[in-house]
Design an enzyme around this catalytic site. Structure first.
Site, PDB file in Angstrom:
ATOM      1  N   CYS A 107      50.193  41.131  48.256  1.00 36.32           N
ATOM      2  CA  CYS A 107      51.171  42.147  48.661  1.00 36.32           C
ATOM      3  C   CYS A 107      50.987  42.715  50.049  1.00 36.32           C
ATOM      4  CB  CYS A 107      51.176  43.276  47.632  1.00 36.32           C
ATOM      5  SG  CYS A 107      51.678  42.692  46.032  1.00 36.32           S
ATOM      6  N   ASP A 156      61.598  32.091  32.661  1.00 32.53           N
ATOM      7  CA  ASP A 156      60.927  31.479  33.812  1.00 32.53           C
ATOM      8  C   ASP A 156      61.299  30.000  33.838  1.00 32.53           C
ATOM      9  OD1 ASP A 156      58.045  32.507  35.454  1.00 32.53           O
ATOM     10  OD2 ASP A 156      58.852  30.482  35.688  1.00 32.53           O
ATOM     11  N   GLY A 191      35.004  47.930  54.253  1.00 31.18           N
ATOM     12  CA  GLY A 191      34.450  46.620  53.887  1.00 31.18           C
ATOM     13  C   GLY A 191      35.271  45.515  54.493  1.00 31.18           C
ATOM     14  N   LYS A 244      39.852  40.890  44.940  1.00 28.98           N
ATOM     15  CA  LYS A 244      39.247  42.170  44.539  1.00 28.98           C
ATOM     16  C   LYS A 244      38.769  41.988  43.113  1.00 28.98           C
ATOM     17  CE  LYS A 244      43.189  44.469  42.494  1.00 28.98           C
ATOM     18  NZ  LYS A 244      43.909  45.726  42.351  1.00 28.98           N
ATOM     19  N   GLY A 251      43.172  41.865  50.840  1.00 30.24           N
ATOM     20  CA  GLY A 251      43.720  40.539  50.610  1.00 30.24           C
ATOM     21  C   GLY A 251      44.825  40.715  49.580  1.00 30.24           C
TER      22      GLY A 251
END
Ligand code: UDX
Length: 455
Positions: A282, A30, A275, A342, A279
């Protein structure tokens, strides 16, 4: 096998640690020095249940570096797992993918290298990556004679359950135009395909889980499978939310409706939880990219467009419900239970909580929030939002004119609602995730509005 992973985000890190656990020598690369040094000291920069435990089991086969030459020199398989975030016009930002492909071209040195697109990439990127690698290779390695090919191996990991989604996958999809590359990846995944690895104690193998499907196809099909899968899942959620709005009007119960249609094996009972909708990093990105790709070919993709419209309207609908109940939002105090997009993640990307908070703040309300895991990240990433943070879930009820259930963290179901009602200014709870025990809250003297159920 010797494996290199470029990108140590949710996908790269989960893939790297899992492949090391399966027995491969993995080097994760990275550009972010802080991320790499955290990983080298055993710290995981993301919240993913059991990732730290699995990393400890596989640590002796894992390396983390910012040096491309260290990671790519000996690699037989290189996974590109960098971000492909949306640009304002909906297209994917491919700058990270381009620099990853060029690093591979510059530093790969094994006789045969399979370069694997793990990132969600626009249809046709496989060929583009191949040309980038070839150009860079020719320019930087006149004398060497590595052969390479590009494959697509889309991931289907859900944040919060990424490791079990990986180790006990429904399927492994590989797209390539060369049979040899398909075989290399089949060999790489063999312990997972045949479930021959010893299941970690903290991630037990599901009962009767014996094997994982291996689907090989061409590059474009594998790339489109990823988009089609996410768009269909997003559509399924938006469909139940469209029916939820009607069920509120006609006095039906969306939970019964979801159960009733989900019992049909052709529909299935998952991703029918009504609900605030989806979000995360993806669904929004992939539906936008699918629409944008369709438009490049003169297609309008109306169903995917509709899935997005219905989804984002849910957030506005919740604020409209609050305005309907409280009349004036200015000066009112609204508590938010949950910030992450979530439960079981600290990921805030495209979280409904942020958009709801901004709409309430724009209307002059005061917003106080609690999230068991994502709050630290919110205080950093949402520093421009005048959001107040509570130390405990119970504190968002103090002097509140309403409390909204935004993220279905399990602990929110068992709060002492009987006692909390007395500290609220207005005893109103809006259940945006259709997950609280409505009967219990009503008997505690609270007014409860549930998305998808008539109030
Ligand atoms: C998703 C896909 O599931 C995964 O296969 C892909 O690799 C990445 O994107 P993720 O975004 O991590 O995974 O979460 P997921 O569990 O799929 O939920 C996506 C969103 O849909 C969340 O905001 C969730 O709250 C929402 N959702 C999900 C619903 O609103 N109702 C449901 O029934 C299921």
């Amino acid at each position: 096998m010797k494996v290199a992973i470029i990108g140590t985000g949710y996908v790269g890190l989960t893939t790297g640690v899992s492949l090391a656990f399966l027995g491969h020598d993995v080097t994760c690369l990275d550009v972010d020095e802080s991320k790499i040094s955290a990983l080298n000291s055993g710290l995981i920069p993301i919240y993913e249940p059991h990732l730290d435990e699995l990393m400890k089991l596989a640590r002796h086969r894992l390396k983390f570096t910012t040096q491309a030459s260290d990671a790519l020199g000996a690699a037989q398989v290189v996974f590109i797992a960098v971000g492909t975030p949306s640009l304002p016009d909906g297209k994917s930002n491919l700058s990270y993918l381009k620099s990853a492909a060029q690093s591979v071209g510059q530093f790969m040195a094994a006789p045969h290298v399979v370069i694997v697109n793990k990132s969600t990439v626009p249809i046709g990127s496989g060929n583009w990556v191949e040309s980038l690698v070839r150009d860079e290779y020719r320019e930087k390695n006149i004398r060497k004679s590595s052969e390479f090919s590009v494959a697509s191996n889309p991931e289907f990991l859900r944040e919060g359950s990424a490791l079990s989604d990986m180790l006990y996958a429904d399927r492994v999809v590989v797209g390539a135009d060369h049979a040899a590359s398909i075989q290399v990846l089949r060999d790489l995944y063999q312990p997972l395909l045949e479930q021959t690895f010893d299941a970690p104690s903290f991630l037990p193998r599901p009962e009767n889980f014996k094997a994982v499907h291996f689907l090989s196809t061409d590059l474009q099909s594998a790339e489109l499978i990823k988009y089609a899968a996410n768009a269909f899942l997003a559509l399924k959620v938006s469909f139940i939310n469209e029916v939820a709005e009607l069920s509120e009007k006609v006095g039906a119960d969306i939970v019964s409706i979801a159960r009733g249609i989900g019992l049909d094996a052709r529909i299935g009972n998952r991703f029918l939880q009504a609900g605030l909708g989806w979000g995360g990093s993806c669904f929004g990105k992939d539906t936008l990219a699918l629409i944008s790709t369709g438009q490049e070919y003169g297609l309008n993709m109306p169903i995917t467009q509709a899935a997005r419209e219905v989804n984002f309207r849910q957030r506005r609908r919740l604020v409209e419900i609050l305005a309907g109940e409280l009349k004036i939002l200015k000066g009112k105090r609204i508590g938010l239970l949950g910030l992450a997009f979530k439960p079981n993640t600290d990921d805030l990307r495209d979280s409904p909580a942020l958009e709801i908070a901004r709409m309430l703040l724009d209307r002059g309300a005061q917003v106080v929030a609690f999230d068991p895991i994502a709050m630290k990240r919110a205080q950093k990433e949402w520093s421009d939002v005048d959001l107040r943070y509570a130390d405990r879930a119970e504190d968002v009820f103090v002097e509140a004119d309403a409390v909204v259930h935004v993220t279905e963290w399990p602990e929110f179901r068992t709060l002492p609602y009987e006692a909390l009602k007395s500290v609220m200014r207005v005893p109103l709870v809006v259940d945006g995730r259709v997950g609280l025990d409505r009967d219990r809250l009503v008997s505690a003297g609270l007014k409860v509005i549930v998305l998808g159920k008539s109030s």
